[in-house]
Each structure stands twice: as structure tokens, then as C-alpha cells.
Motif scaffolding. Structure first.
Motif, PDB file in Angstrom:
ATOM      1  N   LYS A  69     -20.891 -46.120  -6.292  1.00 22.40           N
ATOM      2  CA  LYS A  69     -19.574 -46.429  -5.750  1.00 22.40           C
ATOM      3  C   LYS A  69     -18.710 -45.177  -5.670  1.00 22.40           C
ATOM      4  O   LYS A  69     -17.907 -45.026  -4.736  1.00 22.40           O
ATOM      5  CB  LYS A  69     -18.904 -47.483  -6.626  1.00 22.40           C
ATOM      6  CG  LYS A  69     -17.615 -48.051  -6.060  1.00 22.40           C
ATOM      7  CD  LYS A  69     -17.093 -49.168  -6.938  1.00 22.40           C
ATOM      8  CE  LYS A  69     -15.779 -49.721  -6.424  1.00 22.40           C
ATOM      9  NZ  LYS A  69     -15.272 -50.814  -7.295  1.00 22.40           N
ATOM     10  N   LEU A  80     -12.835 -46.539   5.508  1.00 27.85           N
ATOM     11  CA  LEU A  80     -14.278 -46.732   5.629  1.00 27.85           C
ATOM     12  C   LEU A  80     -14.603 -47.617   6.827  1.00 27.85           C
ATOM     13  O   LEU A  80     -15.482 -47.295   7.644  1.00 27.85           O
ATOM     14  CB  LEU A  80     -14.831 -47.362   4.348  1.00 27.85           C
ATOM     15  CG  LEU A  80     -16.300 -47.802   4.372  1.00 27.85           C
ATOM     16  CD1 LEU A  80     -17.217 -46.614   4.607  1.00 27.85           C
ATOM     17  CD2 LEU A  80     -16.660 -48.517   3.069  1.00 27.85           C
ATOM     18  N   LYS A 136     -10.916 -49.012   1.646  1.00 29.32           N
ATOM     19  CA  LYS A 136     -11.623 -49.867   2.595  1.00 29.32           C
ATOM     20  C   LYS A 136     -11.168 -49.657   4.042  1.00 29.32           C
ATOM     21  O   LYS A 136     -12.023 -49.596   4.939  1.00 29.32           O
ATOM     22  CB  LYS A 136     -11.468 -51.337   2.184  1.00 29.32           C
ATOM     23  CG  LYS A 136     -12.240 -52.286   3.079  1.00 29.32           C
ATOM     24  CD  LYS A 136     -12.359 -53.676   2.456  1.00 29.32           C
ATOM     25  CE  LYS A 136     -11.098 -54.465   2.523  1.00 29.32           C
ATOM     26  NZ  LYS A 136     -11.300 -55.896   2.148  1.00 29.32           N
ATOM     27  N   THR A 151     -16.093 -55.460  -0.073  1.00 33.79           N
ATOM     28  CA  THR A 151     -15.644 -54.554  -1.120  1.00 33.79           C
ATOM     29  C   THR A 151     -16.465 -53.278  -1.074  1.00 33.79           C
ATOM     30  O   THR A 151     -17.607 -53.275  -0.590  1.00 33.79           O
ATOM     31  CB  THR A 151     -15.796 -55.175  -2.512  1.00 33.79           C
ATOM     32  OG1 THR A 151     -17.190 -55.349  -2.806  1.00 33.79           O
ATOM     33  CG2 THR A 151     -15.071 -56.519  -2.606  1.00 33.79           C
ATOM     34  N   LEU A 152     -15.900 -52.199  -1.587  1.00 31.22           N
ATOM     35  CA  LEU A 152     -16.636 -50.950  -1.611  1.00 31.22           C
ATOM     36  C   LEU A 152     -17.835 -51.036  -2.538  1.00 31.22           C
ATOM     37  O   LEU A 152     -18.859 -50.384  -2.298  1.00 31.22           O
ATOM     38  CB  LEU A 152     -15.711 -49.796  -2.024  1.00 31.22           C
ATOM     39  CG  LEU A 152     -15.046 -49.048  -0.854  1.00 31.22           C
ATOM     40  CD1 LEU A 152     -14.122 -49.962  -0.063  1.00 31.22           C
ATOM     41  CD2 LEU A 152     -14.287 -47.824  -1.349  1.00 31.22           C
ATOM     42  N   THR A 176     -21.635 -50.912   5.788  1.00 33.43           N
ATOM     43  CA  THR A 176     -20.290 -51.456   6.013  1.00 33.43           C
ATOM     44  C   THR A 176     -20.295 -52.441   7.171  1.00 33.43           C
ATOM     45  O   THR A 176     -19.710 -53.529   7.091  1.00 33.43           O
ATOM     46  CB  THR A 176     -19.296 -50.314   6.304  1.00 33.43           C
ATOM     47  OG1 THR A 176     -19.294 -49.391   5.203  1.00 33.43           O
ATOM     48  CG2 THR A 176     -17.895 -50.854   6.519  1.00 33.43           C
ATOM     49  N   LEU A 200     -18.740 -43.346  -2.368  1.00 30.26           N
ATOM     50  CA  LEU A 200     -17.831 -43.809  -1.318  1.00 30.26           C
ATOM     51  C   LEU A 200     -16.438 -43.237  -1.508  1.00 30.26           C
ATOM     52  O   LEU A 200     -15.797 -42.794  -0.544  1.00 30.26           O
ATOM     53  CB  LEU A 200     -17.768 -45.335  -1.307  1.00 30.26           C
ATOM     54  CG  LEU A 200     -18.810 -46.054  -0.438  1.00 30.26           C
ATOM     55  CD1 LEU A 200     -20.201 -45.916  -1.046  1.00 30.26           C
ATOM     56  CD2 LEU A 200     -18.462 -47.534  -0.285  1.00 30.26           C
ATOM     57  N   TYR A 201     -15.959 -43.230  -2.754  1.00 33.33           N
ATOM     58  CA  TYR A 201     -14.597 -42.753  -2.994  1.00 33.33           C
ATOM     59  C   TYR A 201     -14.465 -41.250  -2.800  1.00 33.33           C
ATOM     60  O   TYR A 201     -13.359 -40.755  -2.589  1.00 33.33           O
ATOM     61  CB  TYR A 201     -14.144 -43.157  -4.399  1.00 33.33           C
ATOM     62  CG  TYR A 201     -13.725 -44.603  -4.482  1.00 33.33           C
ATOM     63  CD1 TYR A 201     -12.586 -45.054  -3.814  1.00 33.33           C
ATOM     64  CD2 TYR A 201     -14.468 -45.534  -5.204  1.00 33.33           C
ATOM     65  CE1 TYR A 201     -12.194 -46.386  -3.878  1.00 33.33           C
ATOM     66  CE2 TYR A 201     -14.090 -46.862  -5.274  1.00 33.33           C
ATOM     67  CZ  TYR A 201     -12.948 -47.281  -4.612  1.00 33.33           C
ATOM     68  OH  TYR A 201     -12.571 -48.595  -4.666  1.00 33.33           O
ATOM     69  N   VAL A 203     -20.624 -52.584  -0.523  1.00 32.97           N
ATOM     70  CA  VAL A 203     -21.148 -51.611   0.442  1.00 32.97           C
ATOM     71  C   VAL A 203     -22.032 -50.598  -0.266  1.00 32.97           C
ATOM     72  O   VAL A 203     -23.117 -50.237   0.223  1.00 32.97           O
ATOM     73  CB  VAL A 203     -19.998 -50.902   1.184  1.00 32.97           C
ATOM     74  CG1 VAL A 203     -20.521 -49.730   2.009  1.00 32.97           C
ATOM     75  CG2 VAL A 203     -19.265 -51.888   2.102  1.00 32.97           C
ATOM     76  N   TRP A 212     -14.168 -41.583   1.320  1.00 30.42           N
ATOM     77  CA  TRP A 212     -13.128 -42.403   1.937  1.00 30.42           C
ATOM     78  C   TRP A 212     -12.100 -42.816   0.894  1.00 30.42           C
ATOM     79  O   TRP A 212     -12.461 -43.168  -0.235  1.00 30.42           O
ATOM     80  CB  TRP A 212     -13.740 -43.654   2.581  1.00 30.42           C
ATOM     81  CG  TRP A 212     -14.587 -43.334   3.771  1.00 30.42           C
ATOM     82  CD1 TRP A 212     -14.159 -43.124   5.060  1.00 30.42           C
ATOM     83  CD2 TRP A 212     -16.011 -43.165   3.801  1.00 30.42           C
ATOM     84  NE1 TRP A 212     -15.222 -42.847   5.873  1.00 30.42           N
ATOM     85  CE2 TRP A 212     -16.384 -42.866   5.144  1.00 30.42           C
ATOM     86  CE3 TRP A 212     -17.022 -43.249   2.837  1.00 30.42           C
ATOM     87  CZ2 TRP A 212     -17.700 -42.648   5.529  1.00 30.42           C
ATOM     88  CZ3 TRP A 212     -18.340 -43.025   3.209  1.00 30.42           C
ATOM     89  CH2 TRP A 212     -18.666 -42.723   4.547  1.00 30.42           C
TER      90      TRP A 212
END
Length: 226
Positions: free
Chosen positions: A51, A64, A61, A39-40, A26, A54-55, A43, A58
Motif C-alpha cells: 500500500k 489515482l 484515491k 480503496t487504495l 484501479t 501507492l502513496y 487496489v 499518488w
């Protein structure tokens, strides 16, 4: 206002290695792309994770980026330079150097702006950045009291208010100087700020060799010797 913090989930425990990779990715994306283009998905690619990973951690964005920037401030250390004034100057210069980094500059300004309409994000900033770094004020104040540079403050509530005020004055001044005014918080500025912080607005710069004009505990400077 509805919280954006995701509900807790059961399952496998979080991987510390994955978290470290994601937060580092990040910060790298903030340097190369800036807040608006980050964008996620990008990252996740940089971190080598899905992806969905990440969700699961977090909500979006802002959260994060808040956590990624918070890690930068964990690098701050309070030096022991022999006096309260010197210790303040040392940590303020560190703080200004971190704020000058592009990932801190763009990330912090962006999440603060987002937090103006998101109460949960504002609380996240307070918990992950402000409260974690309050340790520096507590440590520095206790050290100065042991040296006899500051008086003890036995009332816990009054002591807590003083700590909050010190943190707000230091953090607010440095953030405004570096991120809002866009001016350098160099050694000259930091010395002046520290003098005003310790002695107040009525203090005047000392003439070379003058007595009693330096902040409490300030060691004599070699170039001030008559």
C-alpha cells in the motif's frame, strides 16, 4: 487552496511495470466495486504491491483514479476516413464507447465532482486528460486544412482559441449525452452532431439527392444515390 500533489522524493526510480499494474487494478476495482467502495488497500492487493507503494506515487484515491481513467482516453485514435466529417464521426464514436465503459463512467464522474473543491485535482484532470487528448483536434484540423476542407489560420493565438473551442464542443457534447443525459451516442446522433458542428445551427438535414447540404468533405453515401 493547498495542493494535494505529494512532494518529490529521492530514491529508487519508479517502476513502469508497477505503475501499469496499479492503474489496471484501479480500473478493475472501479468495474467491480465502483468509486465509493474502492480503496487504495484493495487496489494494492489486486496489483500485488505494498500500500505504501501507492502513496509514494499518488496523494490519494482521486489522483489515482484520474490517472487510471486518463489511460483509457489514450486509446483514442483519429481515423483517416477521407473527409473531415467522417473522421469526426469515427473519433466521436470511439470516445462514446470509452465513456460507456463502467470504469470510465464512474471514475470520470467521481474525479470531476471531487475537483470542484480541489484546484490541484482539477489541474491534474486538465493535464492528464484534456491536454493529452487535444492532439486529436490538432491532428484532425491540420489534416482537414491539407485537404482544403478548412482554411488555414495563420494567427497562433486565434488558432489556439479555435482548437480549445473545438475540443470543448466535442468533449462537452459527448460527455453530456452519455454521462449526464444517459442517452446513447449512436451513429445517428453522431451524424447529426457532426452536421451541426460543421455547418452550424442554421443547417437543415439534406433530402436524398440534394446538393450542397452535406458537411464539407463528406463522401456521398450509397443509399443517397438517386
Amino acid at each position: 487552496m493547498q495542493s494535494r500533489t505529494p512532494a518529490s522524493r529521492t530514491g529508487r526510480p519508479r517502476s513502469a511495470a508497477a505503475d501499469t499494474a496499479i492503474l489496471a487494478a484501479t480500473r478493475q476495482a472501479l468495474v467491480e466495486l465502483g468509486w465509493s467502495k474502492l480503496t487504495l488497500g484493495d487496489v494494492a492487493t489486486r496489483a500485488g504491491v505494498a500500500k505504501t507503494t501507492l502513496y509514494r506515487r499518488w496523494a490519494g484515491k482521486p489522483e489515482l483514479v484520474c490517472d487510471a481513467v486518463a489511460e483509457l482516453f489514450d486509446e483514442l485514435e483519429l481515423p483517416d476516413l477521407g473527409s473531415l466529417a467522417a473522421d469526426i464521426e469515427g473519433v466521436v464514436l470511439q470516445f462514446a464507447a470509452i465513456l460507456a465503459r463502467p470504469e470510465a463512467k464512474s471514475g470520470l464522474m467521481a474525479v470531476v465532482a471531487e475537483s470542484t473543491r480541489d484546484d490541484a485535482l482539477r489541474e491534474r484532470i486538465r493535464a492528464s486528460i484534456v491536454e493529452r487528448q487535444m492532439r486529436l483536434v490538432l491532428e484532425g484540423r491540420a489534416r482537414a486544412q491539407r485537404r482544403g476542407e478548412l482554411p488555414p489560420e495563420p494567427d497562433p493565438q486565434e488558432s489556439a482559441r479555435t482548437v480549445d473551442l473545438i475540443f470543448d464542443m466535442v468533449a462537452g457534447a459527448v460527455v453530456h449525452r452519455t454521462l449526464v443525459s444517459g442517452k446513447p451516442a449512436d451513429e445517428e446522433w453522431v451524424r447529426g452532431f457532426t452536421r451541426v458542428l460543421l455547418l452550424g445551427l442554421a443547417s437543415q438535414p439534406a433530402e436524398p439527392g440534394a446538393q450542397g447540404a452535406a458537411p464539407p468533405g463528406t463522401p456521398p453515401r450509397g443509399d443517397d444515390t438517386p
